[in-house]
Design a protein around this motif. Structure first.
Motif, short mmCIF file in Angstrom:
data_model
loop_
_atom_site.label_atom_id
_atom_site.label_comp_id
_atom_site.label_asym_id
_atom_site.label_seq_id
_atom_site.Cartn_x
_atom_site.Cartn_y
_atom_site.Cartn_z
N LEU A 67 0.81 -1.21 0.00
CA LEU A 67 0.00 0.00 0.00
C LEU A 67 0.85 1.26 0.00
O LEU A 67 0.45 2.28 -0.57
N TYR A 68 1.99 1.21 0.63
CA TYR A 68 2.83 2.37 0.89
C TYR A 68 3.16 3.16 -0.37
O TYR A 68 3.14 4.38 -0.38
N GLY A 69 3.49 2.48 -1.45
CA GLY A 69 3.87 3.14 -2.69
C GLY A 69 2.75 3.95 -3.32
O GLY A 69 3.01 4.88 -4.09
N ARG A 70 1.53 3.61 -3.02
CA ARG A 70 0.37 4.31 -3.60
C ARG A 70 -0.04 5.55 -2.80
O ARG A 70 -0.82 6.35 -3.27
N TRP A 71 0.47 5.66 -1.59
CA TRP A 71 0.10 6.78 -0.74
C TRP A 71 0.82 8.06 -1.16
O TRP A 71 1.90 8.02 -1.74
N PRO A 124 3.04 11.47 -0.42
CA PRO A 124 4.19 11.67 0.47
C PRO A 124 3.78 12.09 1.88
O PRO A 124 4.42 11.72 2.86
N ARG A 125 2.71 12.84 1.98
CA ARG A 125 2.23 13.28 3.29
C ARG A 125 1.70 12.11 4.12
O ARG A 125 1.97 12.00 5.31
N THR A 126 0.95 11.21 3.48
CA THR A 126 0.45 10.02 4.17
C THR A 126 1.59 9.10 4.55
O THR A 126 1.62 8.54 5.65
N GLN A 127 2.56 8.94 3.64
CA GLN A 127 3.74 8.15 3.95
C GLN A 127 4.47 8.70 5.17
O GLN A 127 4.89 7.96 6.05
N ALA A 128 4.60 10.03 5.22
CA ALA A 128 5.27 10.68 6.35
C ALA A 128 4.51 10.43 7.65
O ALA A 128 5.11 10.19 8.70
#
Length: 168
Positions: free
Chosen positions: A81-85, A87-91
């Motif tokens: 899932l991480y790659g689709r988020w 940058p703010r959600t990843q952070a």
């Protein structure tokens, strides 16, 4: 972000970059130790120290390069899932999950410090024929873990800055 935190991130990443680049050369040291072992065995004089020295060199290479590997993003990540988020959600996710990594590293550091203190108290030596002192490699492991903890804190500061709309 306060300037002191920005300087902290830059200092930590600079130190980890330098240590990681230096640690890369330990691979050549490892190759030299193993080559010496091969040559000495070919002439009928197997050295007693090469296997353990190769292990110590590999541990140093691995542990001292750990923070550099984190810095470069070479760590394993489940990208389902991480790659689709964004940058703010990843952070945001990274800012939460970094605490698990810091906790894990803190437990390792605690055990490493206890083990290093024990090594000094009893002048612990390896049980091999060569019998090197164990404290130096345990110190290297503790230094590597501290560098990884500092890099994790730098990640946390970067993630919090990204959540605030800033970039370090």
């Amino acid at each position: 972000m306060p300037h002191v935190l920005i300087r902290f991130v830059r200092l930590v990443e600079g130190v980890n970059y330098a240590v990681g680049r230096l640690a890369m050369y330990l691979f050549f040291v490892l190759g030299g130790v193993l080559l010496w072992s091969i040559i000495a065995k070919a002439f009928g004089h197997p050295p007693l120290w090469t296997q353990e020295m190769a292990q110590f060199t590999m541990v140093s290479y691995f542990v001292l390069g750990g923070a550099y590997s984190l810095q470069l993003g070479s760590n394993v990540r489940m990208d389902l899932l991480y790659g689709r988020w964004s940058p703010r959600t990843q952070a945001a996710v990274d800012a939460v999950t970094v605490f698990a990594m810091i906790f894990f590293l803190a437990v390792i550091l605690w055990g490493g410090i206890e083990s290093t203190i024990y090594s000094f108290e009893v002048t612990e030596r390896s049980r091999s024929v060569w019998r090197p002192y164990m404290a130096p490699i345990k110190i290297v492991i503790c230094i590597g873990v501290v560098l990884m903890i500092l890099q994790s804190l730098a990640f946390l500061i970067r993630d919090l800055a990204r959540l605030r709309g800033e970039d370090i």
